[in-house]
Design a protein around this motif. Sequence first.
Motif, PDB file in Angstrom:
ATOM      1  N   ASP A   3      -0.006  11.109  -3.177  1.00  0.00           N
ATOM      2  CA  ASP A   3      -1.136  10.199  -3.380  1.00  0.00           C
ATOM      3  C   ASP A   3      -1.625   9.617  -2.071  1.00  0.00           C
ATOM      4  OD1 ASP A   3      -1.175  10.586  -6.050  1.00  0.00           O
ATOM      5  OD2 ASP A   3      -0.441   8.597  -6.622  1.00  0.00           O
ATOM      6  N   ARG A   4      -0.704   9.350  -1.184  1.00  0.00           N
ATOM      7  CA  ARG A   4      -1.111   8.749   0.085  1.00  0.00           C
ATOM      8  C   ARG A   4      -2.011   9.703   0.857  1.00  0.00           C
ATOM      9  NH1 ARG A   4       4.469   6.808   0.184  1.00  0.00           N
ATOM     10  NH2 ARG A   4       5.067   8.061   1.983  1.00  0.00           N
TER      11      ARG A   4
ATOM     12  N   PRO B 280       3.996   1.616  -3.202  1.00  0.00           N
ATOM     13  CA  PRO B 280       3.632   1.915  -4.595  1.00  0.00           C
ATOM     14  C   PRO B 280       3.134   3.337  -4.814  1.00  0.00           C
ATOM     15  CG  PRO B 280       2.595  -0.141  -3.865  1.00  0.00           C
ATOM     16  CD  PRO B 280       3.164   0.526  -2.656  1.00  0.00           C
ATOM     17  N   LEU B 281       2.878   4.087  -3.754  1.00  0.00           N
ATOM     18  CA  LEU B 281       2.275   5.407  -3.911  1.00  0.00           C
ATOM     19  C   LEU B 281       3.232   6.515  -3.493  1.00  0.00           C
ATOM     20  CD1 LEU B 281      -1.264   4.729  -2.415  1.00  0.00           C
ATOM     21  CD2 LEU B 281      -0.546   4.650  -4.811  1.00  0.00           C
TER      22      LEU B 281
ATOM     23  N   LEU C 249       0.820  -1.216   0.000  1.00  0.00           N
ATOM     24  CA  LEU C 249       0.000   0.000   0.000  1.00  0.00           C
ATOM     25  C   LEU C 249       0.854   1.267   0.000  1.00  0.00           C
ATOM     26  CD1 LEU C 249      -2.736   1.418   0.212  1.00  0.00           C
ATOM     27  CD2 LEU C 249      -2.641   1.108   2.693  1.00  0.00           C
ATOM     28  N   VAL C 250       1.850   1.319   0.839  1.00  0.00           N
ATOM     29  CA  VAL C 250       2.608   2.561   1.012  1.00  0.00           C
ATOM     30  C   VAL C 250       3.625   2.757  -0.109  1.00  0.00           C
ATOM     31  CG1 VAL C 250       4.183   3.805   2.524  1.00  0.00           C
ATOM     32  CG2 VAL C 250       2.289   2.490   3.498  1.00  0.00           C
TER      33      VAL C 250
END
Lengths: 143, 143
Positions: free
Chosen positions: B127-128, B122-123, B119-120
């Motif tokens: 974006d997060r 790739p962004l 989750l973290v």
Amino acid sequence: MEPLTDADAELWAAWVAASEALAQVSTDVAEATGLSEPDVTVLMCLQQADGARLRQSDLATTTGWHRSRLSHHLKRMAERGLVNRTEVPGGVEVRLTTMGRAAAARARPVHADAVRRHLVAPLPSRDRERLVTILRRLTAPGS
Amino acid sequence: MEPLTDADAELWAAWVAASEALAQVSTDVAEATGLSEPDVTVLMCLQQADGARLRQSDLATTTGWHRSRLSHHLKRMAERGLVNRTEVPGGVEVRLTTMGRAAAARARPVHADAVRRHLVAPLPSRDRERLVTILRRLTAPGS
DNA sequence: GGCTCGGTGTTGTCGTGTCAACGAATGCGA
DNA sequence: TCGCATTCGTTGACACGACAACACCGAGCC
């Protein structure tokens, strides 16, 4: 191997909460039609297929399910009269019954409505665009 | 009751795909520790509880599970030696065993790592932030 | 005492999903 | 022809979750 930062933990928590909220889409469809989410998946795949029939192995590919899961589920759907299966050279062909087609037709608008209610409506249009972009990054090759 | 627009259908598809990708978080934890996602939920709740023990009804509240689900699951976890249950006036008290505590300690960094990986990482940071904001809109009161 | 009631857990049943083992058909090379 | 691997599908055992039915217990009330 260190614990998550506060920001990352919040992100994860928000994701989990949103997932639970969007699970309501399947619940809505199930309540309105008596179909589970896997049922709907199978029905939609079959309806979009050329000739409304698919080899079981092709269905496994398009759904991404294991053969055993598909076998179990199709057996149950057949018992409920939603599909029928006939042996063909080199495999099994799955087709919608009349009941299955009717159920799929009933499910489609309910599903669309649930998606709109739970995912589309709560977000302004700008957020929807951003969300698609972000979600795709999560499934990009180098995920 | 009309079908989804193309943009909305893409949004839904992106959501489904991302959900499947993030399910890998639980899979990673399960592979590394032998604990299912519900196992982890229970263990974390107990560990954070005051005195590392909780009345079963309180556990049901914090997890949001139905009593029957909790009962079934705790029975299985007790059989595996992760928790033990003792009757107390007006209910049942659940406690971590030594094994349960060890399992929770093993799971925490694995989980954190999986969340970061899926989750973290790739962004980008921007974006997060946006994602948290958007996800929260999906669970806001008027959802 | 006897009464209902709300809260707490348990149990059985059913649908679902995973895994591993199995069986049938096909193809292919020795 | 004989093996042998591949592909396809089924089956059985087990874990999981939802739901409904049930039992139990303490509180309040007659």
